[in-house]
Design a protein around this motif. Structure first.
Motif, PDB file in Angstrom:
ATOM      1  N   LEU A 174       0.840  -1.214   0.000  1.00 40.56           N
ATOM      2  CA  LEU A 174       0.000   0.000   0.000  1.00 40.56           C
ATOM      3  C   LEU A 174       0.868   1.254   0.000  1.00 40.56           C
ATOM      4  O   LEU A 174       1.237   1.792   1.049  1.00 40.56           O
ATOM      5  CB  LEU A 174      -0.922   0.007   1.230  1.00 40.56           C
ATOM      6  N   GLN A 175       1.230   1.684  -1.199  1.00 36.36           N
ATOM      7  CA  GLN A 175       1.988   2.924  -1.350  1.00 36.36           C
ATOM      8  C   GLN A 175       1.793   3.405  -2.765  1.00 36.36           C
ATOM      9  O   GLN A 175       1.354   2.652  -3.626  1.00 36.36           O
ATOM     10  CB  GLN A 175       3.479   2.671  -1.040  1.00 36.36           C
ATOM     11  N   SER A 176       2.089   4.659  -2.996  1.00 33.16           N
ATOM     12  CA  SER A 176       1.976   5.215  -4.331  1.00 33.16           C
ATOM     13  C   SER A 176       3.396   5.273  -4.904  1.00 33.16           C
ATOM     14  O   SER A 176       4.234   6.012  -4.411  1.00 33.16           O
ATOM     15  CB  SER A 176       1.351   6.601  -4.216  1.00 33.16           C
ATOM     16  N   PHE A 177       3.651   4.457  -5.923  1.00 35.27           N
ATOM     17  CA  PHE A 177       5.022   4.294  -6.401  1.00 35.27           C
ATOM     18  C   PHE A 177       5.320   5.144  -7.630  1.00 35.27           C
ATOM     19  O   PHE A 177       4.487   5.293  -8.507  1.00 35.27           O
ATOM     20  CB  PHE A 177       5.280   2.827  -6.760  1.00 35.27           C
ATOM     21  N   ASN A 201       8.816   0.402   5.815  1.00 36.82           N
ATOM     22  CA  ASN A 201       7.601   0.892   6.480  1.00 36.82           C
ATOM     23  C   ASN A 201       6.347   0.798   5.618  1.00 36.82           C
ATOM     24  O   ASN A 201       5.286   1.269   6.006  1.00 36.82           O
ATOM     25  CB  ASN A 201       7.797   2.343   6.913  1.00 36.82           C
ATOM     26  N   PRO A 250       3.188  -0.889   4.262  1.00 40.33           N
ATOM     27  CA  PRO A 250       2.339  -2.029   4.608  1.00 40.33           C
ATOM     28  C   PRO A 250       2.187  -2.970   3.411  1.00 40.33           C
ATOM     29  O   PRO A 250       1.924  -2.522   2.297  1.00 40.33           O
ATOM     30  CB  PRO A 250       0.990  -1.389   4.948  1.00 40.33           C
ATOM     31  N   CYS A 288      -0.059  -6.072   2.131  1.00 46.53           N
ATOM     32  CA  CYS A 288      -1.294  -6.787   2.430  1.00 46.53           C
ATOM     33  C   CYS A 288      -1.311  -8.072   1.605  1.00 46.53           C
ATOM     34  O   CYS A 288      -1.281  -8.013   0.381  1.00 46.53           O
ATOM     35  CB  CYS A 288      -2.496  -5.929   2.078  1.00 46.53           C
ATOM     36  N   TYR A 327       0.137  -7.413   6.695  1.00 47.21           N
ATOM     37  CA  TYR A 327      -1.253  -7.668   7.080  1.00 47.21           C
ATOM     38  C   TYR A 327      -1.863  -8.750   6.195  1.00 47.21           C
ATOM     39  O   TYR A 327      -1.591  -8.808   4.999  1.00 47.21           O
ATOM     40  CB  TYR A 327      -2.100  -6.403   6.916  1.00 47.21           C
ATOM     41  N   ALA A 387      -7.456   4.717   0.740  1.00 42.00           N
ATOM     42  CA  ALA A 387      -6.188   5.307   0.290  1.00 42.00           C
ATOM     43  C   ALA A 387      -6.426   6.422  -0.724  1.00 42.00           C
ATOM     44  O   ALA A 387      -5.681   7.399  -0.767  1.00 42.00           O
ATOM     45  CB  ALA A 387      -5.269   4.225  -0.286  1.00 42.00           C
ATOM     46  N   ASN A 396      -4.768   9.830   0.127  1.00 42.41           N
ATOM     47  CA  ASN A 396      -3.630  10.090  -0.757  1.00 42.41           C
ATOM     48  C   ASN A 396      -4.060  10.933  -1.960  1.00 42.41           C
ATOM     49  O   ASN A 396      -3.729  12.114  -2.047  1.00 42.41           O
ATOM     50  CB  ASN A 396      -3.002   8.751  -1.189  1.00 42.41           C
ATOM     51  N   ALA A 402      -0.023  15.826   8.643  1.00 40.57           N
ATOM     52  CA  ALA A 402       0.163  14.390   8.412  1.00 40.57           C
ATOM     53  C   ALA A 402       0.735  13.695   9.645  1.00 40.57           C
ATOM     54  O   ALA A 402       0.374  12.567   9.965  1.00 40.57           O
ATOM     55  CB  ALA A 402       1.069  14.170   7.207  1.00 40.57           C
ATOM     56  N   HIS A 403       1.614  14.388  10.346  1.00 39.38           N
ATOM     57  CA  HIS A 403       2.272  13.750  11.498  1.00 39.38           C
ATOM     58  C   HIS A 403       1.409  13.785  12.762  1.00 39.38           C
ATOM     59  O   HIS A 403       1.635  13.022  13.681  1.00 39.38           O
ATOM     60  CB  HIS A 403       3.631  14.405  11.755  1.00 39.38           C
ATOM     61  N   ILE A 456      -1.526  12.806  13.340  1.00 36.94           N
ATOM     62  CA  ILE A 456      -2.386  11.655  13.603  1.00 36.94           C
ATOM     63  C   ILE A 456      -1.593  10.405  13.972  1.00 36.94           C
ATOM     64  O   ILE A 456      -2.152   9.320  14.072  1.00 36.94           O
ATOM     65  CB  ILE A 456      -3.280  11.336  12.383  1.00 36.94           C
ATOM     66  N   ALA A 457      -0.293  10.567  14.201  1.00 40.45           N
ATOM     67  CA  ALA A 457       0.551   9.411  14.519  1.00 40.45           C
ATOM     68  C   ALA A 457      -0.013   8.620  15.692  1.00 40.45           C
ATOM     69  O   ALA A 457      -0.065   7.390  15.654  1.00 40.45           O
ATOM     70  CB  ALA A 457       1.976   9.860  14.809  1.00 40.45           C
ATOM     71  N   ASN A 458      -0.442   9.307  16.729  1.00 40.24           N
ATOM     72  CA  ASN A 458      -0.867   8.605  17.940  1.00 40.24           C
ATOM     73  C   ASN A 458      -2.295   8.891  18.363  1.00 40.24           C
ATOM     74  O   ASN A 458      -2.668   8.653  19.501  1.00 40.24           O
ATOM     75  CB  ASN A 458       0.069   8.967  19.104  1.00 40.24           C
ATOM     76  N   TYR A 472      -8.517  12.260   6.317  1.00 33.59           N
ATOM     77  CA  TYR A 472      -7.897  11.212   7.139  1.00 33.59           C
ATOM     78  C   TYR A 472      -8.985  10.538   7.987  1.00 33.59           C
ATOM     79  O   TYR A 472      -8.987   9.320   8.164  1.00 33.59           O
ATOM     80  CB  TYR A 472      -6.840  11.794   8.094  1.00 33.59           C
ATOM     81  N   LEU A 477      -2.872   2.861   6.981  1.00 34.70           N
ATOM     82  CA  LEU A 477      -2.911   4.035   6.094  1.00 34.70           C
ATOM     83  C   LEU A 477      -1.846   5.086   6.436  1.00 34.70           C
ATOM     84  O   LEU A 477      -1.596   5.997   5.644  1.00 34.70           O
ATOM     85  CB  LEU A 477      -4.291   4.695   6.156  1.00 34.70           C
ATOM     86  N   LYS A 478      -1.250   4.985   7.601  1.00 30.19           N
ATOM     87  CA  LYS A 478      -0.366   6.071   8.042  1.00 30.19           C
ATOM     88  C   LYS A 478       0.867   6.286   7.151  1.00 30.19           C
ATOM     89  O   LYS A 478       1.207   7.431   6.852  1.00 30.19           O
ATOM     90  CB  LYS A 478       0.015   5.877   9.511  1.00 30.19           C
ATOM     91  N   ILE A 492       1.232   5.913   3.935  1.00 31.06           N
ATOM     92  CA  ILE A 492       0.896   6.606   2.673  1.00 31.06           C
ATOM     93  C   ILE A 492       0.492   8.057   2.951  1.00 31.06           C
ATOM     94  O   ILE A 492       0.697   8.948   2.116  1.00 31.06           O
ATOM     95  CB  ILE A 492      -0.178   5.838   1.857  1.00 31.06           C
ATOM     96  N   ILE A 493      -0.051   8.306   4.134  1.00 28.62           N
ATOM     97  CA  ILE A 493      -0.387   9.684   4.534  1.00 28.62           C
ATOM     98  C   ILE A 493       0.896  10.520   4.643  1.00 28.62           C
ATOM     99  O   ILE A 493       0.989  11.628   4.106  1.00 28.62           O
ATOM    100  CB  ILE A 493      -1.179   9.674   5.867  1.00 28.62           C
ATOM    101  N   ILE A 494       1.884   9.960   5.304  1.00 26.56           N
ATOM    102  CA  ILE A 494       3.170  10.659   5.466  1.00 26.56           C
ATOM    103  C   ILE A 494       3.840  10.856   4.105  1.00 26.56           C
ATOM    104  O   ILE A 494       4.305  11.947   3.770  1.00 26.56           O
ATOM    105  CB  ILE A 494       4.109   9.849   6.408  1.00 26.56           C
ATOM    106  N   THR A 554       2.498  10.990   1.161  1.00 22.38           N
ATOM    107  CA  THR A 554       1.753  11.971   0.353  1.00 22.38           C
ATOM    108  C   THR A 554       2.150  13.398   0.725  1.00 22.38           C
ATOM    109  O   THR A 554       2.353  14.252  -0.145  1.00 22.38           O
ATOM    110  CB  THR A 554       0.226  11.766   0.537  1.00 22.38           C
ATOM    111  N   LYS A 565       5.748  14.111  -0.531  1.00 21.26           N
ATOM    112  CA  LYS A 565       5.962  14.033  -1.976  1.00 21.26           C
ATOM    113  C   LYS A 565       6.009  15.404  -2.641  1.00 21.26           C
ATOM    114  O   LYS A 565       6.612  15.569  -3.695  1.00 21.26           O
ATOM    115  CB  LYS A 565       4.849  13.204  -2.612  1.00 21.26           C
TER     116      LYS A 565
END
Lengths: 255, 255
Positions: free
Chosen positions: A108-111, A121, A123, A125, A149, A163, A167, A199-200, A202-204, B174, B191-192, B194-196, B198, B201
């Motif tokens: 799950l990433q945008s490449f 890092n 994910p 699936c 996952y 996503a 994204n 973006a950061h 929502i980390a926790n 989000y 999802l975290k 890809i959020i970071i 994005t 980027k």
């Protein structure tokens, strides 16, 4: 050593070929594509073929082509009972129906091709029909990522949709910010720190807890000022819809 | 040494008091608030007053109160010809009209009281009516940040609106991602990354250039799958509107 064949030469195929190549426990037996020879950029000592008949034997065949081409690739594979997986978020595992064992390996990433991707890092699936195949995919995923996952096709489609929101749509909001800056002779630079901070944040915690802004507060004065300051009709449509949603989510039905 | 008085005890007042206190060239002469004594959390050796009559002399008075209270604060100041600035994004400098010199000192970030804020990378947007006041605000801003901009009230309102798109609205997207995960028993953790990614980027490129996704590609098959998979009416409204905008921005008028 796990033997892998990658079918496809696009962005994801490229990134997977690189990370597999660089992982001690994984061997890239072959790459298969439409071009007559291995496209530049790939590790040049990887075996390459451009016909399915020339495919070598491997533990897993990873199809990394466009969603709409997956079914056609599977139909043309000249062997049976081998593990064949696709890498798509919005495609069901059932699309692989045929003579081979099936699974999904979805990072799950945008490449993009011109940036180096660190998989640690990202994910991964995975899904498989047979337990032993599932185990193998989990193993490969764990070699390249700390975040693995098991999710089924329906969950994966939901995740792919989610996503798009966090994204693709988020990036479109950045673009609107860019356009507003341009309209007012402001450098887009000025927005970048708050983009990163958002973006950061929502980390926790859940996004709902850290929601801020005039809509969250029910601050009609500021909402009206913003609405009056927006000159682009499309920006205004998005402003109004998202504001309405935040107002109602936070119990502020005032507009 | 520059003497500053901060009026207000909310999040921004707290963060400014801290960073001014910790900056060698700046002295926090006093904090003024409504509570009978300095609220806990602030550096306890800062002088405090709860009436405007008790305000000490300073080079600049920084009003960090809610937008709607700024005008009323200014009216009650018992002195004239001093530099008084507000810190609000969506409030014109003209609101400070009265017997004092006016300016704006607007840090573009979303502040919360329980996190430590590093100002170094936070853009500070300053505006002043008199050149010498403008110079002083630039000086203070440069002491605490590497990113200082001179912008007028109209630009600041536009910037504040743009920040709503890239911060408040993005955070709401989000939240939608969070809700979709919840509906499908998926951890939001997935999802975290890809959020970071994005957010990072766009560091060196415009958001339009890095736009990806089914709407950008005009991939109707995937768009339809997403639309069918979304069960929440509000999510669907946002999905449809943002998809339409991306489609039209990238010349894909297919839906």
């Amino acid at each position: 050593m796990l033997n892998t064949v990658i079918i496809g030469t696009g962005n994801l195929a490229f990134q997977l070929a690189n990370v597999f190549y660089e992982t001690e426990e994984i061997h890239v037996t072959q790459i298969c594509g439409r071009a007559p020879s291995l496209p530049s950029g790939f590790y040049s000592d990887i075996d390459y073929c451009s016909t399915y008949e020339a495919l070598l034997e491997a533990d897993v065949y990873v199809i990394a082509v466009s969603d709409s081409a997956i079914a056609s690739v599977v139909k043309q594979l000249p062997f049976k009972d081998r593990l064949v997986v696709h890498t798509a978020g919005a495609v069901s595992m059932e699309v692989l129906e045929g003579q081979n064992r099936k699974g999904v390996f979805y990072p799950l990433q945008s490449f993009s091709k011109n940036t180096t991707t660190t998989f640690t890092n990202i994910p991964i699936c995975v899904e498989a029909f047979q337990p032993k195949d599932h185990e193998l995919l989990i193993k490969i995923a764990n070699y390249i990522s700390n975040s693995v996952y098991t999710i089924d096709s329906q969950q994966r489609l939901a995740l792919h949709t989610a996503a798009v929101f966090v994204n693709n749509f988020t990036n479109h909001l950045y673009q609107i910010g860019f356009e507003i800056c341009e309209q007012h002779n402001l450098p887009f630079e000025v927005l970048k720190p708050i983009i990163i901070e958002t973006a950061h944040k929502i980390a926790n915690t859940s996004p709902k807890e850290v929601q801020t802004g005039p809509a969250k507060r029910g601050d009609t004065d500021t909402l009206k000022k913003h609405i009056n300051s927006i000159t682009d009709k499309k920006h205004l449509e998005i402003y109004n819809l998202l504001t309405q949603h935040i107002l109602s989510q936070h119990g502020k039905n005032i507009l």
